[in-house]
Design an enzyme around this catalytic site. Structure first.
Site: not given
Lengths: 217, 218, 218, 217
Positions: B45-46
């Site tokens: 997840s960025e």
């Protein structure tokens, strides 16, 4: 050399019209106490650099609601209709920056680099008005460093010197921003005696932190 | 099976054990549900975590562990957390095997537009431009048409996310691979004919002698 | 007091409480000995630590905590460790209040040469070029002459470390401040006259009406 | 998907003539077991990128002693007379790079940036033959990204997935190098079960580590 001061005094330092780097990703890891105090003190004409504007009435969304922001540099406003409304109505200038480029521009500002050379945005509207640099036959966009008058940081733990430690995805932009503000103001979930945070656990080093907000009274 | 889950199921077949994968918000998120048991995929997840998994045990969330939409999430043993600078270091540096994103339009050059509709919807690009420019493989997971209008066009009319050619387009009708020569029709969905796909596509599609059917459960 | 300790003592007066300071190998290292008790200075070692202090308790060293010369060291409570990328982020980013380095030559423009003698000594620049380019104040701590020959020259004959003007030169004879107008003679050492300094200096020195004597203990 | 293999098999992967990023600062935090095995297997014609060449008979100094290095990219060779001798005799090509630039070039290589824009070296011999880029009226040197066929990493602790944790100044170039090698081989002081290294303690993420050297037999 005690850096710890009250919330109100910490925010008193910030004049109207100041530029602020504010940590957080969808409000997670944002300095909520500092943001609330900015609203309470009625600051205005701010330039705010932050990943996103969270939601109305949450995180930096409160500064949007208060119409305290004149210029916004951010990567995402999709979950805050009020930001979009102010932007389309021309009430707030919004500069949209790809998220990785935003992170790297802040890092460049804090670490003395002249800019960022990235493939991201080449050939798109993001490249308009910007220089490109060719390196070994490939074209990169030249993105400028970002700094600000103040960085507002949220840490999980601090020690009384100002060393900071972050937690999970509440980390996000905070460590890079702590390097890029002329004055760095941090709030922490807990302030512990010096030495309680081991050298390998320190993520932001005390020497860059100017003010640490004291515990709630 | 509904449209979205059909697409997600087909996309999941593209993932290999050990891959680092980023799933966009919305439809792409469903892909995680179709990874075969025993195949370890690392989901990034960025906002700063590798090893994300959905929060499946009630009342175990933390305010400090969220997905890129800000919703509570969980992690596998061996997960790692890091800041946004490092997160996009993985993305730009080619360490991401696959990114799966939604799309508004894709054109004959395989270029994706998925971040704004001028004057109407300006959410900002978030991490999409970095993901499309940096991941080893970019897979677009989207419905084939929007309100009956084709989304796979001769040329995008919306602002591009990247000039880079995406690796694969998966819709509820077809699997299409953008190549140097143009868009190759690789598979059709069960019950869909090649002519159905051509009729729903504005862009020119290159059709081989035979077009296999997607291996998806109905 | 010997030459080196006299220089170190004078340099220490330039440090302020809370400063982040990098001391080069050799003579500059001695500066730490002259910081007044109760003044907290944070010493950085570019191999990845802030809060370094000399190892003063026997048998407490670790193979994993060394100074930039690879020798065992120690840290104060509240010290921090980090990688080389972060370390030079502090240096280039202007977070270092002061760097103290040795010098081979300094010229009238205040430019330092301290990293090589072509054909003779090529140790490599290590971190010196970044330190001189990035620290807020660069202080050169060196002997005034080498084997009787001046080291403060009209123009450096050795390869420069940086084209940036250093902030201060401290020798056993004088304190000299490079400015836009040239090298200002600020102080002379106890027992040294202005004429002594001029005789030992090739570069033109700008001398004021009166030149104070360094406030150092003999 | 077990990455753990024997020391000899780990080094077997590396052909003569390969380029290697090797962690360590004066030998502290260098992968000593991997270096010893490179010497034992008689590798030659290597390109080595490392901060310094330590001392003779210590750390990467052993590769210098073995005349295994054809080309060296480094910031400091002052404490290894044998490196200087081979350089001056023309037996080894040495490219001297300022230490901060070296770190940042490796970081750029590992994170997909087109290069590094730095003030360091402008106007000096380091700038010879290189491009400069002007940003807002100031001149920066354009330094190219560095990558290699292999990264040889020393960690304090690893888990069996390949997550790595470092210790104090033994960290140095290891984290950046672990991002910049096409194949990453790590040795660790200890290998612990997955889950023993908490997410906030992981410094190099398992997904970039290809091979983890097993404990001594």
């Amino acid at each position: 050399m005690c850096k710890v001061c009250s919330l109100s005094r910490a925010v008193d330092q910030i004049p109207n019209g100041a530029s602020l780097l504010i940590g957080g990703f969808m409000g997670v890891g944002s300095p909520h106490r500092l943001i609330d105090e900015l609203v309470k003190q009625g600051k205005r004409d701010l330039t705010v650099i932050i990943n996103d504007t969270a939601r109305p009435d949450f995180g930096v969304g409160k500064l949007v609601d208060a119409k305290a922001i004149r210029r916004l540099v951010t990567s995402h406003i999709g979950l805050n209709p009020e930001t979009q409304r102010q932007m389309l109505a021309g009430e707030m200038e919004v500069d949209l920056v790809p998220q990785g480029t935003l992170a790297e521009r802040i890092r460049a500002g804090g670490t003395g680099l002249g800019g960022v050379l990235t493939r991201t945005g080449v050939g798109t509207v993001v490249a308009e008005g910007k220089s490109t640099v060719d390196v070994d036959g490939e074209t990169f966009l030249l993105e400028r460093p970002l700094v600000a008058d103040f960085s507002l940081i949220r840490a999980w733990r601090a020690d009384h010197l100002g060393n900071l430690q972050y937690e999970l995805t509440a980390r996000n932009f905070n460590p890079a921003m702590a390097m890029a503000g002329a004055t760095v103001i941090a709030e922490a979930g807990e302030i512990v005696p010096v030495g309680m945070i081991a050298p390998d656990q320190v993520e932001t080093v005390s020497v860059v932190v100017d003010t640490l907000v004291s515990r709630e009274d | 099976m509904d449209t979205k889950n059909l697409i997600a199921q087909r996309v999941a077949q593209e993932l290999k054990a050990g891959d680092l994968v980023n799933l966009g918000i919305g439809l792409p998120t469903l892909v995680a549900n179709y990874v075969p048991a025993g195949t370890q995929i690392f989901f990034q997840s960025e906002n700063g975590v590798i090893g994300m998994k959905p929060l499946d045990i009630p009342n175990t969330s933390s305010d400090s562990l969220t997905d890129a939409g800000g919703m509570p999430t969980s992690v596998i043993p061996g997960a790692a957390a890091f800041d946004s600078v490092a997160s996009f270091g993985f993305i730009r540096g080619g360490h991401l095997a696959v990114t799966v994103l939604g799309g508004l339009q894709v054109d004959e050059a395989g270029q994706l537009a998925n971040w704004m509709v001028p004057g109407k919807m300006v959410p900002g690009m978030g991490g999409a431009m970095d993901l499309v420019s940096g991941a080893k493989r970019v897979i677009v997971a989207m419905t084939h048409t929007a309100k009956g209008a084709p989304k796979i066009l001769k040329a995008c009319t919306l602002p591009l996310t990247s000039v880079r050619r995406v690796a694969l387009i998966v819709t509820e009708m077809a699997v299409i691979e953008p190549t140097e020569d143009g868009l190759m029709l690789r598979e059709v969905a069960p019950g869909v004919t090649v002519d159905d796909v051509l009729a729903a596509t504005e862009a020119r599609l290159i059709v081989g002698e035979s077009t296999p059917t997607m291996a998806v459960a109905a």
